[in-house]
Enzyme design. Structure first.
Site, PDB file in Angstrom:
ATOM      1  N   PRO A 119      34.548 -56.524 -31.700  1.00  0.00           N
ATOM      2  CA  PRO A 119      36.153 -55.940 -31.495  1.00  0.00           C
ATOM      3  C   PRO A 119      36.197 -55.099 -30.210  1.00  0.00           C
ATOM      4  O   PRO A 119      37.203 -54.640 -29.715  1.00  0.00           O
ATOM      5  CB  PRO A 119      36.183 -54.904 -32.441  1.00  0.00           C
ATOM      6  CG  PRO A 119      34.874 -54.365 -32.888  1.00  0.00           C
ATOM      7  CD  PRO A 119      33.902 -55.410 -32.705  1.00  0.00           C
ATOM      8  N   GLY A 120      35.100 -55.056 -29.371  1.00  0.00           N
ATOM      9  CA  GLY A 120      35.281 -54.787 -27.818  1.00  0.00           C
ATOM     10  C   GLY A 120      34.674 -53.522 -27.486  1.00  0.00           C
ATOM     11  O   GLY A 120      34.769 -52.886 -26.296  1.00  0.00           O
ATOM     12  N   LYS A 122      31.316 -52.888 -26.631  1.00  0.00           N
ATOM     13  CA  LYS A 122      30.613 -53.255 -25.331  1.00  0.00           C
ATOM     14  C   LYS A 122      31.603 -53.586 -24.134  1.00  0.00           C
ATOM     15  O   LYS A 122      31.256 -53.286 -22.988  1.00  0.00           O
ATOM     16  CB  LYS A 122      29.486 -53.929 -25.579  1.00  0.00           C
ATOM     17  CG  LYS A 122      28.699 -53.137 -26.585  1.00  0.00           C
ATOM     18  CD  LYS A 122      27.464 -54.134 -27.253  1.00  0.00           C
ATOM     19  CE  LYS A 122      26.978 -53.592 -28.650  1.00  0.00           C
ATOM     20  NZ  LYS A 122      27.572 -53.824 -29.591  1.00  0.00           N
ATOM     21  N   ARG A 145      39.525 -62.166 -34.554  1.00  0.00           N
ATOM     22  CA  ARG A 145      38.662 -60.980 -34.181  1.00  0.00           C
ATOM     23  C   ARG A 145      39.197 -60.755 -32.710  1.00  0.00           C
ATOM     24  O   ARG A 145      39.107 -59.671 -32.145  1.00  0.00           O
ATOM     25  CB  ARG A 145      37.147 -61.321 -34.361  1.00  0.00           C
ATOM     26  CG  ARG A 145      36.763 -61.179 -35.586  1.00  0.00           C
ATOM     27  CD  ARG A 145      35.205 -61.483 -35.660  1.00  0.00           C
ATOM     28  NE  ARG A 145      34.428 -60.630 -35.168  1.00  0.00           N
ATOM     29  CZ  ARG A 145      33.904 -59.385 -35.553  1.00  0.00           C
ATOM     30  NH1 ARG A 145      34.102 -58.913 -36.619  1.00  0.00           N
ATOM     31  NH2 ARG A 145      33.248 -58.673 -34.730  1.00  0.00           N
ATOM     32  N   CYS A 237      22.469 -55.992 -33.892  1.00  0.00           N
ATOM     33  CA  CYS A 237      22.161 -54.814 -34.871  1.00  0.00           C
ATOM     34  C   CYS A 237      21.490 -54.949 -36.085  1.00  0.00           C
ATOM     35  O   CYS A 237      21.835 -54.634 -37.183  1.00  0.00           O
ATOM     36  CB  CYS A 237      23.655 -54.125 -35.233  1.00  0.00           C
ATOM     37  SG  CYS A 237      24.742 -55.381 -35.914  1.00  0.00           S
TER      38      CYS A 237
HETATM   39  N1  SAM Z   1      29.928 -57.006 -29.076  1.00  0.00           N
HETATM   40  C1  SAM Z   1      30.938 -56.735 -30.013  1.00  0.00           C
HETATM   41  C2  SAM Z   1      31.228 -55.156 -29.883  1.00  0.00           C
HETATM   42  O1  SAM Z   1      30.488 -54.310 -29.214  1.00  0.00           O
HETATM   43  O2  SAM Z   1      32.196 -54.665 -30.191  1.00  0.00           O
HETATM   44  C3  SAM Z   1      30.578 -56.832 -31.304  1.00  0.00           C
HETATM   45  C4  SAM Z   1      30.194 -58.078 -31.376  1.00  0.00           C
HETATM   46  S1  SAM Z   1      29.618 -58.838 -33.018  1.00  0.00           S
HETATM   47  C5  SAM Z   1      27.814 -58.125 -33.111  1.00  0.00           C
HETATM   48  C6  SAM Z   1      29.126 -60.627 -32.791  1.00  0.00           C
HETATM   49  C7  SAM Z   1      30.636 -61.457 -32.498  1.00  0.00           C
HETATM   50  O3  SAM Z   1      30.062 -62.728 -32.303  1.00  0.00           O
HETATM   51  C8  SAM Z   1      31.596 -61.639 -33.557  1.00  0.00           C
HETATM   52  O4  SAM Z   1      32.809 -61.140 -33.096  1.00  0.00           O
HETATM   53  C9  SAM Z   1      31.587 -62.993 -34.076  1.00  0.00           C
HETATM   54  O5  SAM Z   1      32.960 -63.604 -34.276  1.00  0.00           O
HETATM   55  C10 SAM Z   1      31.215 -63.746 -32.823  1.00  0.00           C
HETATM   56  N2  SAM Z   1      30.367 -64.780 -33.196  1.00  0.00           N
HETATM   57  C11 SAM Z   1      30.094 -65.532 -34.423  1.00  0.00           C
HETATM   58  N3  SAM Z   1      29.461 -66.665 -34.351  1.00  0.00           N
HETATM   59  C12 SAM Z   1      29.575 -67.002 -33.014  1.00  0.00           C
HETATM   60  C13 SAM Z   1      29.191 -68.103 -32.444  1.00  0.00           C
HETATM   61  N4  SAM Z   1      28.653 -69.028 -32.966  1.00  0.00           N
HETATM   62  N5  SAM Z   1      29.245 -68.275 -30.966  1.00  0.00           N
HETATM   63  C14 SAM Z   1      29.731 -67.356 -30.605  1.00  0.00           C
HETATM   64  N6  SAM Z   1      30.359 -66.121 -31.000  1.00  0.00           N
HETATM   65  C15 SAM Z   1      30.077 -66.060 -32.208  1.00  0.00           C
END
Ligand code: SAM
Length: 436
Positions: A119-120, A122, A145, A237
Site C-alpha cells: 500500500p505504499g 516504503k 491494491r 516480512c
Molecule cells: N512495499 C509495500 C509497502 O511497503 O507498503 C508492501 C508490498 S507487499 C509485501 C507485496 C506486494 O507485491 C503486494 O502489493 C502484492 O500485490 C504484490 N505482488 C504479489 N505478487 C506479485 C507478483 N507476482 N509480481 C509483482 N508484485 C506482486
C-alpha cells in the site's frame, strides 16, 4: 519505548513453523520468541519531513522520521493523517532507510523503482529519502491494491512520482534503467503473526516454497532493470531462509551481485542473516522482517537533482506535474510500462470545465500550479470542518464562489467548489471517512 498490551486470542502458531524457527534461533531463545507473538503489535508512524504535525512519539533508532507511539489513537479521525503529515507504518520495515543511507552516503540516484509498492509504506519513505529531482516509479500489479497505493502516494504529496501497474517481466524492456530498485516481495508473511490471524491460518511449508519461486522471478526481472553500479534492496516480512538469505545468496551466484553491509545502530537488535538483517520480534521493537542490499557491478553514473524543476505534462484532457529534466525519461517509460499516472495529477478538462485533482491539493507544488491555473481560492478550516469535509459533507458559507483549496493547519486536504451559500465537496468518494 512503546508499551505492549495483550491482544485477543489468535489461532495457534503452526507447530511446523516453531520447529523450524527453533533451529534458526540461538539455543534457549524459542520461549522468548514464542511469547513475543502473543504481545500486541507495537504502534509506530513515520512523519512526513515535507509537512508538519502528527502525534508525538519516541524516535525509532534506525529511521530519522520514525516514531513509536505509546498507544494507538483513532488515526481515521485525525485530519493530519489524511493531509499526509504522517504514515502509520510498522517500525522494522523502516529499515529501508538504513539500507538507502548505506548505499547512497552522498547524493541519491536519479531514477528509482519500487517494484511491489502497495500500500505504499516504503514508496512514501523512499520518496522522502531520494533527492527531490529524482524520479520514483511506484509499481503495483494488483489493480485494487494500486488504488490504495495511489491514495497513499498522493496524500504523502511528494513530486516526481510515477504510478505504474506492470508485471515484473515488463522490466526486461527497460534494462539498466534504475539506480535503485526496491523489491519488497510478496512472501509467506511469518513476521505478521501477531498483527492478525490470517498469517497463522495461511502458513504452510508449501506456501514458503511457492513464494520462493515467485521471489526468484521478481529478483531476476528487477536485476535486469538495475543500472550498472546501482543498488537493489530486497526485503520480506518473513523469517523463512528460503525466502530471505537463500534468495540473496542465489542471486549473488547467478549475477555476481555484491552484498552491502547495511549499517544499523548496534543496540537496535537486528540479527545478521547471511548477507542480510533479520528482525525477530523478541529482540527488535517491531514486527518480523528481513532486508538485504546488493550492488550491481559497474559504476553508477546517476545523481538525482536536489530540487524540482516543475513542468506540466498534458495528455488527453489531463495534466500532471512532472520534473522538466525527467520529461524524456517519463515519455520513454510511458511507452514501455503500464502507466496509470506519469506524475502528480493536477487537473482534468471536460469540454469547457477544468476540475482540480485531489492529489494536487495534497502536494504543495501541485497545489500552487493548480490554484494559479484555475484561479482558485483557499478555504482554511478548523478540525470539525476538516472532518466534515473528509466525510464528503457540504460546507456552508455566505460567500462561496468557484474552486477553492481546503486547508487545515496549513496543509491542503482537497477541493471544494462554491455555489452561492455552499461549498460542494470534491473529495473522492473512496477516500472519504465513514467513521463517526
Ligand atoms: N512495499 C509495500 C509497502 O511497503 O507498503 C508492501 C508490498 S507487499 C509485501 C507485496 C506486494 O507485491 C503486494 O502489493 C502484492 O500485490 C504484490 N505482488 C504479489 N505478487 C506479485 C507478483 N507476482 N509480481 C509483482 N508484485 C506482486
Amino acid at each position: 519505548m512503546a508499551r505492549r498490551r495483550a491482544r485477543p486470542a489468535f489461532p495457534e502458531v503452526p507447530a511446523g513453523l516453531l520447529e523450524r524457527i527453533a533451529g534458526q534461533l540461538p539455543q534457549g531463545e524459542l520461549p522468548a520468541f514464542r511469547s513475543s507473538l502473543d504481545d500486541a503489535p507495537v504502534v509506530s508512524i513515520r512523519v512526513n519531513p515535507a509537512k508538519h504535525g502528527g502525534p508525538e512519539g519516541v524516535q525509532v533508532p534506525w529511521c530519522t522520521s520514525g516514531r513509536y507511539l505509546n498507544e494507538r489513537p483513532v488515526f481515521t479521525l485525525d485530519p493530519l493523517l489524511h493531509a499526509g503529515a504522517y504514515y502509520v507504518q510498522e517500525a522494522s520495515s523502516m529499515l529501508v532507510e538504513a539500507a538507502y543511507r548505506t548505499a547512497f552516503p552522498g547524493r541519491g540516484p536519479s531514477v528509482a523503482l519500487d517494484l511491489c509498492a502497495a500500500p505504499g509504506g516504503k514508496s512514501t519513505h523512499l520518496r522522502s529519502l531520494l533527492p527531490e529531482g529524482a524520479l520514483l516509479v511506484c509499481n503495483e500489479v494488483d489493480a485494487r491494491r494500486r488504488a490504495v497505493l495511489a491514495e497513499n502516494l498522493w496524500k504523502w504529496g511528494g513530486t516526481n512520482v510515477m504510478l505504474t501497474g506492470s508485471p515484473a517481466a515488463d522490466l526486461r524492456a527497460i534494462p539498466g534503467t534504475f539506480g535503485l530498485v526496491l523489491v519488497d516481495a510478496p512472501c509467506s508473511g511469518e513476521g505478521l503473526m501477531r498483527r492478525g490471524p490470517e498469517a497463522r491460518r495461511q502458513w504452510s511449508p508449501d506456501l514458503v516454497d511457492r513464494c520462493a519461486i515467485v521471489q526468484q522471478g521478481l529478483l531476476d526481472d528487477a536485476w535486469a532493470s538495475l543500472a550498472p553500479g546501482g543498488t537493489l534492496i530486497y526485503s520480506t516480512c518473513t523469517w523463512a531462509p528460503e525466502e530471505d538469505e537463500h534468495q540473496v545468496e542465489a542471486l549473488i551466484q547467478r549475477t555476481g551481485a555484491m552484498p552491502l553491509e547495511v549499517q544499523v545502530p548496534t543496540d537496535s537488535g537486528f540479527a545478521r542473516a547471511g548477507h542480510g538483517l533479520r528482525a525477530w520480534p523478541h529482540r527488535v521493537l517491531g514486527e518480523g522482517f528481513f532486508l538485504a542490499a546488493l550492488r550491481k557491478p559497474g559504476v553508477c553514473e546517476q545523481e538525482g537533482a536536489e530540487d524540482l524543476e516543475a513542468g506540466v505534462l498534458e495528455h488527453e484532457e489531463r495534466a500532471w506535474l512532472i520534473d522538466e529534466r525527467m520529461r524524456n525519461e517519463v515519455h520513454r517509460l510511458l511507452r514501455l510500462l503500464r502507466v496509470d499516472a506519469p506524475g502528480t495529477p493536477l487537473w482534468t478538462r471536460d469540454r469547457d470545465r477544468t476540475a482540480p485533482q485531489a492529489a494536487a491539493a495534497l502536494c504543495p507544488a501541485a497545489a500552487r500550479l493548480t490554484i494559479d491555473h484555475l484561479q482558485a481560492g483557499v478555504l482554511a478550516v478548523d478540525e470539525a470542518e476538516a472532518l466534515a469535509f473528509l466525510r464528503g459533507e457540504v460546507l456552508r458559507s455566505g460567500e462561496a464562489r468557484g474552486p477553492a483549496l481546503v486547508e487545515h493547519r496549513g496543509l491542503g486536504l482537497g477541493w471544494v467548489h462554491g455555489a452561492g451559500g455552499r461549498w460542494n465537496n470534491g473529495h473522492p468518494k473512496p477516500w472519504r471517512i465513514r467513521m463517526r
